[in-house]
Design a protein around this motif. Structure first.
Motif, mmCIF file in Angstrom:
data_model
loop_
_atom_site.group_PDB
_atom_site.id
_atom_site.type_symbol
_atom_site.label_atom_id
_atom_site.label_comp_id
_atom_site.label_asym_id
_atom_site.label_seq_id
_atom_site.Cartn_x
_atom_site.Cartn_y
_atom_site.Cartn_z
ATOM 1 N N LEU A 233 3.543 -5.529 6.262
ATOM 2 C CA LEU A 233 2.469 -5.985 6.068
ATOM 3 C C LEU A 233 2.472 -6.240 4.461
ATOM 4 O O LEU A 233 3.767 -5.710 3.829
ATOM 5 N N TYR A 234 1.798 -7.562 3.767
ATOM 6 C CA TYR A 234 2.724 -8.215 2.751
ATOM 7 C C TYR A 234 1.311 -7.722 1.358
ATOM 8 O O TYR A 234 0.435 -7.885 1.915
ATOM 9 N N GLU A 235 1.805 -7.216 0.307
ATOM 10 C CA GLU A 235 1.439 -7.288 -0.846
ATOM 11 C C GLU A 235 2.216 -7.392 -2.300
ATOM 12 O O GLU A 235 3.849 -6.785 -1.934
ATOM 13 N N GLU B 1 9.411 -13.135 3.514
ATOM 14 C CA GLU B 1 8.610 -12.696 3.404
ATOM 15 C C GLU B 1 7.641 -13.962 3.547
ATOM 16 O O GLU B 1 7.876 -15.093 2.576
ATOM 17 N N PRO C 18 3.776 -14.357 2.314
ATOM 18 C CA PRO C 18 2.652 -14.928 1.919
ATOM 19 C C PRO C 18 1.968 -14.804 2.580
ATOM 20 O O PRO C 18 0.399 -14.097 2.631
ATOM 21 N N ASN D 106 0.619 -15.314 5.968
ATOM 22 C CA ASN D 106 -0.207 -14.928 6.442
ATOM 23 C C ASN D 106 0.031 -12.627 5.679
ATOM 24 O O ASN D 106 -0.198 -12.231 7.307
ATOM 25 N N LYS D 107 0.571 -13.294 4.817
ATOM 26 C CA LYS D 107 0.500 -11.309 4.643
ATOM 27 C C LYS D 107 1.542 -10.540 5.469
ATOM 28 O O LYS D 107 1.075 -9.485 5.626
ATOM 29 N N THR D 108 2.177 -11.021 5.989
ATOM 30 C CA THR D 108 3.122 -10.329 6.145
ATOM 31 C C THR D 108 4.527 -10.312 5.769
ATOM 32 O O THR D 108 4.765 -11.643 4.562
#
Length: 620
Positions: A269-271, A311, A313, A315-317
């Motif tokens: 998961l990406y944030e 990274e 961002p 697709n938030k992965t």
């Protein structure tokens, strides 16, 4: 008979798998969630927290708290309404950014006890959750469970602490069931530790954190975290977990199967990280997790060239690629952050025998200063995928321009049915030595990858003079830059000039040839005949010393002639002068007449002979 077979098949289906495919009834009927039981003290206050899915509609929709009487539920409070008897002592506050709203009731009365519903929208629509409120005359009151509203396939993390006096006791997490409280994980557990559950010690002493990834429908329920033994030591805390589905939440793989020697792509998961936080990826070994790579540039020594972090961002992965897979790479891998606990996830890797889809020479050695091509062969199943080459380093893999080559060249380690993508490097320098990756991706998602180690050997050769394969074998030295540049410049200048000169010479030769050809064509009356000029060279002096009648063919009268008388002086001048092709033809004609006259005189005993030049029809 068919019905009997169906019932038998249904009985053989494992309960766990059926439970995993179908969510609990409460989760299907209502994604709104709140406390099942709330306790208050007479004259005191109570706060109820209700969660709802974070959709745009729900965030702006009406929130309400109603009291159930029979089959009906009468609104007690909403954003624009307060029922009689609750004026001044009840409020409803919405927190859409936190995905919940709060109901606060003060000055509790005995009559406030009962069954309520917190909901979203209009009563009876189904987006509600039933809550029971109990009012005690005096404290203490039971502690209500802590609520957790968890997305399907996401990670749940909870911290429990019971003071430093419990630091030496067993810490545990168990799930409440009919038979008691089923153990999930504890600090004394050395074997059969769930791969997706982790327990870590926290500060201050006596505190600990439990993290559970890949949350599924059956994970909803009541849990207890505690110190010591459940039911014996009064050191436990109730945790009420509700699972709901968010359509926008990334669907991460929980199990990956890859071939030996190939690669595997893990998604995390990406944030955006905070300044003090770190993102890292580790392999679970019993109770601990061995860090392999992080976003600060750390890569474990025996994983250099094998692992990279990308990274994404959009697709938030975050993609983690592990290549050159071996059997010992099997296990459970965790994506973690030292601060953003909700970003944690886990994936199980299984390595099976087989051949990688991407093939090519894995170790390449080239001469410093020469050119080298790194070739990656891919099968037809990857035709529609994006192909890339990148230069690996500890902070990532920088993309490089690659060139599709179509079918493999002779000498490539490819099947004839495969195609290739080539990375061309040169002139090669010492610093170009290292790991290079070839890979495929589709719609921004990374797929299979292959690693190549490039070695640079020998002394540097002059740049710009790349060795061909034949020159390397023969030991031929390449041209220097100045010689190569000079020869190229000279060729560029002299090439067009030589072409221009050749064209001029050719044109001149054609013109002269045509002039000579025309000079050989002589008009004699109404007839034409080809007479070589060499036949008249012997009589040039004779024609110059005798006065004869010369004629010129005029354009107006093809059979008419104008006669002129030339003196010997004028003939000499004419011979020396530059003549045109027309004049040469006239001279040839005059010489022909003289020669014919001499022949006629010799054959007639001195009588003059006359050549009849009149047209055939005028002859008598």
């Amino acid at each position: 008979m068919t019905l009997l077979a169906f019932l038998l098949l249904l009985a053989l289906v494992p309960a766990g798998s059926a439970r995993g495919r179908h969510p609990p009834k409460a989760a299907i009927s209502s994604p709104v969630f709140g406390p099942r039981q709330v306790y208050g003290v007479l004259g005191g206050s109570v706060t109820v927290k209700c969660f709802y899915p974070p959709t745009p509609v729900n965030r702006h929709d009406r929130k309400y708290w109603c009291r159930q009487r029979g089959s009906a539920c009468f609104t007690v409070v909403s954003p624009d309404y307060v029922a009689d008897g609750y004026q001044g002592r009840i409020t409803l506050t919405d927190h859409p950014e936190a995905e919940h709203f709060l109901i606060n009731i003060s000055a509790l009365e005995q009559g406030d006890a009962g069954t309520y519903q917190c909901g979203v929208g209009v009563n009876g629509r189904g987006l509600s959750f039933r809550v029971t409120l109990s009012v005690a005359e005096a404290p203490p009151v039971p502690e209500a469970p802590e609520l957790f509203y968890v997305k399907l396939r996401s990670t749940w993390s909870v911290t429990c602490g019971f003071g430093k006096d419990t630091a030496e006791l067993k810490r545990y997490l168990c799930k409440k069931e009919k038979e008691g409280c089923r153990n999930i994980i504890n600090t004394y557990q050395d074997k059969d530790v769930p791969a997706r559950v982790q327990l870590t010690h926290e500060d201050p002493p006596g505190s600990f954190r439990v993290t559970m990834t890949q949350m599924d429908w059956e994970d909803a329920g009541l849990y207890y975290c505690g110190a010591g033994e459940y039911g014996k030591d009064n050191t436990s805390k109730a945790l009420d977990v509700f699972i709901y589905e968010d359509k926008n939440f990334p669907h991460l793989k929980t199990n990956i199967t890859a071939k030996n020697g190939s690669s595997a792509t893990f998604e995390c998961l990406y944030e955006p990280l905070m300044n003090s936080s770190t993102r890292f990826w580790c392999k679970r070994e019993g109770k601990r997790c061995d860090i392999i790579i992080d976003n600060t540039g750390y890569v474990k020594e025996n994983y250099e060239g094998r692992v990279a972090m990308f990274e994404n961002p959009k697709n938030k992965t975050v993609a983690i690629i592990l290549n050159q897979l071996r059997i010992e790479d099997e296990g459970n891998y965790w994506c973690m952050s030292n601060e953003l606990r909700d970003l944690q996830s886990s994936t199980e890797l299984t390595v099976v025998p087989g051949e990688p889809a991407l093939t090519g020479k894995k170790n390449v050695t080239a001469q410093v200063g020469s050119r080298v091509n790194l070739t990656c062969c891919y099968p037809c199943k990857y035709y529609s995928f994006e192909k890339y080459w990148c230069r690996w380093n500890k902070t990532g893999c920088a993309m490089l321009p690659a060139q599709p080559q179509g079918l493999p060249e002779p000498g490539d380690a490819c099947e004839r049915s495969a195609r290739t993508v080539v990375l061309s490097l040169g002139p090669l320098a010492r610093e170009d030595e290292g790991w290079y990756w070839c890979g495929v991706k589709r719609h921004g998602v990374f797929g299979e990858a292959m690693a190549v180690w490039l070695s640079a050997e020998g002394e540097a050769v002059p740049p710009g003079g790349a060795y061909s394969d034949a020159e390397v074998r023969k030991g031929a030295a390449p041209e220097s830059p100045d010689e190569s540049h000079g020869s190229n410049t000279l060729a560029l200048v002299l090439g067009p000039l030589a072409g221009l000169i050749l064209i001029v010479v050719t044109a001149f030769a054609i013109v002269k040839y045509r002039q000579l050809k025309r000079s050989d064509l002589v008009s004699v009356g109404s007839y034409r005949t080809n007479i070589s000029m060499s036949d008249f060279e012997s009589v040039r002096d004779f024609s110059a010393s005798n006065s004869v009648k010369e004629s010129q063919e005029t354009p107006m009268g093809g059979d008419e002639f104008i006669t002129t008388t030339d003196t010997p002086e004028s003939d000499a001048t004419t011979t020396k002068a530059k003549r045109s092709s027309k004049e040469d033809a006239d001279l040839a004609y005059s010489s022909f007449l003289v020669t014919s006259s001499s022949i006629a005189q010799g054959s007639s005993g001195g009588d003059s002979a006359v050549l009849d030049l009149s047209p055939p029809q005028d002859r008598v």
